[in-house]
Design a protein around this motif. Structure first.
Motif: not given
Length: 148
Positions: A76, A72, A93-94, A86-87, A90
């Protein structure tokens, strides 16, 4: 015969050379987090196979899990480096997943406090870099874009 595709069809919003420093720093820190996870996963696999852990099966499963989780942030980071819109999700979220891990490491005490502080600082720094207006504009995310 081949059909010509529009020149901007596959091109990112900005080229890697034109990315702001904040976005490049966020990509580098996110990649570093991913590499650390992958390294820890490889270590756990090695210990599970060649070492003498309490539970080889648990060590191997943990190693495989960490390798899967490392994908992930690495994906990203690559997306951020290429300026892909889009990156950002993620990558954020990381960082949100890293904060409870940092707190758990801090609660453990001892030598883990240094790792906890490093992880916590990196997570907060990357999150701050990713929500910065310069980075969001470089990724093509802005007030007008969110209304769509």
């Amino acid at each position: 015969m081949s059909k010509k595709q529009p020149a901007n069809a596959a091109a990112p919003a900005t080229t890697p050379a034109a990315l702001p420093g904040r976005l490049t720093a966020a990509a580098a820190l996110t990649a570093l987090e991913g590499l650390a996870l992958a390294g820890l996963g490889v270590y756990m696999l090695f210990v599970g196979i060649a070492g003498d852990p309490d539970s080889p099966q648990q060590a191997e499963t943990g190693g495989i899990t960490l390798l899967a989780l490392a994908a992930l942030p690495l994906i990203a980071a690559r997306g951020l480096r290429l300026g892909r819109r889009w990156s950002r999700g993620p990558a954020l979220i990381t960082q949100l997943m890293a904060l409870p891990v940092a707190w758990t490491l801090y609660s453990t005490g001892g030598a883990m406090i240094a790792a906890a502080v490093a992880l916590g600082v990196a997570a907060v720094a990357v999150a701050a870099l990713l929500v910065n207006p310069t980075a969001t504009e470089a990724l093509g995310i802005g007030p007008g874009e969110q209304a769509r």
